[in-house]
Each structure stands twice: as C-alpha cells, then as structure tokens.
Design a protein around this motif. Structure first.
Motif, mmCIF file in Angstrom:
data_model
loop_
_atom_site.group_PDB
_atom_site.id
_atom_site.type_symbol
_atom_site.label_atom_id
_atom_site.label_comp_id
_atom_site.label_asym_id
_atom_site.label_seq_id
_atom_site.Cartn_x
_atom_site.Cartn_y
_atom_site.Cartn_z
ATOM 1 N N ALA A 34 0.825 -0.980 0.026
ATOM 2 C CA ALA A 34 -0.049 -0.108 -0.050
ATOM 3 C C ALA A 34 0.748 1.037 -0.028
ATOM 4 O O ALA A 34 1.969 1.241 0.380
ATOM 5 C CB ALA A 34 -1.022 0.128 1.247
ATOM 6 N N GLY A 35 0.231 2.252 -0.472
ATOM 7 C CA GLY A 35 0.903 3.726 -0.237
ATOM 8 C C GLY A 35 2.308 3.582 -0.651
ATOM 9 O O GLY A 35 2.586 3.231 -1.818
ATOM 10 N N ALA A 36 3.105 4.083 -0.034
ATOM 11 C CA ALA A 36 4.801 4.465 -0.212
ATOM 12 C C ALA A 36 5.344 3.199 -0.930
ATOM 13 O O ALA A 36 6.334 3.106 -1.559
ATOM 14 C CB ALA A 36 5.507 4.929 0.815
ATOM 15 N N SER A 39 5.793 2.569 -4.643
ATOM 16 C CA SER A 39 6.371 3.447 -5.350
ATOM 17 C C SER A 39 7.683 2.719 -6.258
ATOM 18 O O SER A 39 7.960 1.785 -5.866
ATOM 19 C CB SER A 39 7.137 4.526 -4.495
ATOM 20 O OG SER A 39 8.256 4.160 -3.681
ATOM 21 N N GLN A 73 -5.519 -0.394 1.735
ATOM 22 C CA GLN A 73 -5.431 1.046 2.124
ATOM 23 C C GLN A 73 -5.779 1.902 0.710
ATOM 24 O O GLN A 73 -5.437 2.932 0.472
ATOM 25 C CB GLN A 73 -4.247 1.749 2.613
ATOM 26 C CG GLN A 73 -3.816 0.874 3.976
ATOM 27 C CD GLN A 73 -2.652 1.507 4.579
ATOM 28 O OE1 GLN A 73 -2.389 2.685 4.371
ATOM 29 N NE2 GLN A 73 -1.731 0.661 5.065
ATOM 30 N N GLY A 75 -7.345 4.210 -1.767
ATOM 31 C CA GLY A 75 -8.169 5.312 -1.791
ATOM 32 C C GLY A 75 -9.479 5.531 -2.757
ATOM 33 O O GLY A 75 -10.329 6.023 -2.410
ATOM 34 N N GLN A 238 -3.445 8.694 -6.726
ATOM 35 C CA GLN A 238 -2.418 8.416 -5.517
ATOM 36 C C GLN A 238 -2.130 6.798 -5.424
ATOM 37 O O GLN A 238 -2.797 6.036 -5.893
ATOM 38 C CB GLN A 238 -3.200 8.704 -4.478
ATOM 39 C CG GLN A 238 -3.449 10.477 -4.186
ATOM 40 C CD GLN A 238 -4.971 10.794 -3.483
ATOM 41 O OE1 GLN A 238 -5.687 10.048 -3.089
ATOM 42 N NE2 GLN A 238 -5.072 12.135 -3.405
ATOM 43 N N PRO A 239 -0.965 6.649 -4.927
ATOM 44 C CA PRO A 239 -0.429 5.248 -4.670
ATOM 45 C C PRO A 239 -1.560 4.438 -3.957
ATOM 46 O O PRO A 239 -2.205 4.863 -3.005
ATOM 47 C CB PRO A 239 0.653 5.275 -3.839
ATOM 48 C CG PRO A 239 1.172 6.832 -3.755
ATOM 49 C CD PRO A 239 -0.090 7.740 -4.306
ATOM 50 N N GLY A 240 -1.678 3.186 -4.602
ATOM 51 C CA GLY A 240 -2.655 2.360 -4.283
ATOM 52 C C GLY A 240 -4.069 2.506 -4.930
ATOM 53 O O GLY A 240 -4.963 1.615 -4.563
#
Length: 285
Positions: A34-36, A39, A73, A75, A238-240
């Motif tokens: 998830a998220g970062a 990347s 997670q 979004g 956004q990431p994810g």
C-alpha cells in the motif's frame, strides 16, 4: 514480482509469491502492500530482495492460506465502462467518444476467493472480469507518454454489478457497482516487468463450470496509458488507487435469455499471467 496480502480479513500481512509458489513474508520490509510501498523506488528495492532470505508462510495460497485483496488502504476504486468494443456491441451501446468513468466504493473490496454476497432486493447481479491497474506513483494531469511510469502493476478484478440498481434505479451506475463484496481483487499485484503485453492478455470467467466470458485485452478501446492520463485530468491519482479497465463480452445481462446470480453459484475467473479468482455466491440473508 507478484506481491500479495495474506491472512484473516482485516489482519492481512504483506508478502510475495516465490518461484515455487510459496508465500514469503514481507512484514520485516514493508508494513503493507500500500501507499509508499508501491513507489518505483520501493518496488526496485523489493525486486532486489532474495526471496529465500524471507520467512516462508505456512500453507498454500488460495487453498489453505487465505489471500486478501492484493492492495491495501485503497483510496479510489475507479472503473471504466464500455471499454471493450465487443462488449459495447453486445450491450447494444455505442463505443463512447471518451472513457466512461464510474466508481466502486472501497468497502466493496474483498479477497480474490472471498464470498460474493447478493444484496438485499437484488434481481440482476452480474459478473465482469477486468484488468486492474494499480497506481504506484501519484500525479495530476499525467502525460500519456509518461503514464506507465505511474503504474505499479496489474491485477484481476471481478466488477460484480447489480444491473437493476445500475441502470433502472434513477441514478448513476455507482448504485449497482459498489455493494459490499462487489470488488474481488487479486490474487496478486503483478509488477510491470512480469507482464509482457498487457494489450493482449487472455481473460475468462466461468459460472458453475460454464464459460461465459472468453476475451482479450486486445479489444480494449482506450488503452492503459490513455486511461491513466485521462483519469488524472479529473482527480489526482494516488499510490494504491485502482483503475478497473472494462470487461469483454459474455456478461449475464447480454445472454438470451439473461442469466443472473441468485446464490449458490461459483464464479471462476482469471487473466493470463495475473492469476485466478474463485468466489462462491451467497444469497442475501
């Protein structure tokens, strides 16, 4: 690289699938898929890991080891409608002059083999095998030529849909798309380096052993780079975030007579190189 999330619902841990089909625990490296962690820098580091250095997780994935959705997670769960020329034809609709965007609520997201629940009052619950695109690097007004640098990888999505809610209930498509359990996602997030040609992947879906969808991403009208760039005009990605890119022909609504899920059926689906899903359909109770 095939990234995944394993364990009980709501308690999933990050992992990867090794070349022997075993799950390796990534908890000591990232907190979640998830998220970062999505990347390009993070994926480069994960790719450099020796899977043999990571703990083996007991159990066989999708048998005695449950997999959750391959991304945590999330979004935004963005969907594209009528994006296969042959599906638009079977629906009796024109190919749209621009991509059609709608949403599935993130509360619809479940694991690839979790049950699908028929919602209360449903009479027309349907299926759609789709290629999911997972954003790794966010951005707005992304150039199409640069779009793939924003993509972490690809996955299988079943865009379960209630057609009466979607088309007959005086609202947007979202009404029939985001019911709980209507977004099985996974089994794994496959990074771009392992997907040779995302524009030509076989995809299929069976219900109780009968093949209904048997198509290819080759008939996708608006391709992945265009969709990423297009969506980023209307929202920051956004990431994810997941973009589910449309379905080939063979949905229940297009059968003659129409075929809808009532409960008790088993859906099996997959995309070449991205894995398979199996869901048992539960009637509302």
């Amino acid at each position: 690289m095939k990234l995944l999330r394993y364990g009980p619902a709501g308690q999933e841990k990050p992992g990867l699938l090794d070349t022997q089909g075993q799950v390796r625990d990534l908890s000591g490296v990232v907190s979640d898929i998830a998220g970062a962690a999505l990347s390009s820098e993070s994926l480069t580091k994960l790719t450099a890991l020796d899977p043999n250095s990571l703990p083996v997780v007991a159990g066989k994935p999708q048998e005695d080891l449950r997999l959750g959705a391959c991304v945590g997670q999330v979004g935004k769960f963005i969907c594209i409608g009528l994006n296969y020329a042959d599906h638009a034809a079977e629906a009796g609709m024109d190919v749209p002059p621009e991509p059609v965007i709608f949403n599935k609520w993130t509360s619809a997201i479940v694991g690839p083999d979790d049950n699908v629940q028929i919602p209360r009052g449903s009479t027309k619950t349907d299926w759609e095998v789709e290629l999911g695109v997972v954003i790794g690097t966010g951005g707005s007004y992304i150039d199409e030529a640069d779009a793939l640098s924003h993509v972490a990888g690809f996955c299988v999505v079943n865009d379960v849909s209630e057609r009466e809610f979607q088309l007959e209930r005086a609202g947007t498509w979202d009404k029939g798309k985001g019911c709980d359990t209507f977004g099985p996602t996974g089994p794994w997030l496959v990074t771009q380096d392992e997907v040779d040609d995302f524009d030509n992947l076989a995809m299929w879906l069976d219900v109780d052993g009968t093949r209904f969808q048997d198509g290819s991403t080759a008939t996708m009208v608006y391709k992945v780079p265009h969709l990423v760039a297009y969506c980023s005009q209307f929202m920051s990605l956004q990431p994810g975030d997941i973009i589910s890119t449309g379905t080939p022909p063979g949905v229940g609504m297009a059968q003659s007579p129409q075929v809808y899920l009532k409960g008790g059926e088993v859906m099996s689906l997959g995309i070449e190189g991205l894995g398979t899903q199996t869901q048992r359909v539960r009637a509302f109770s």
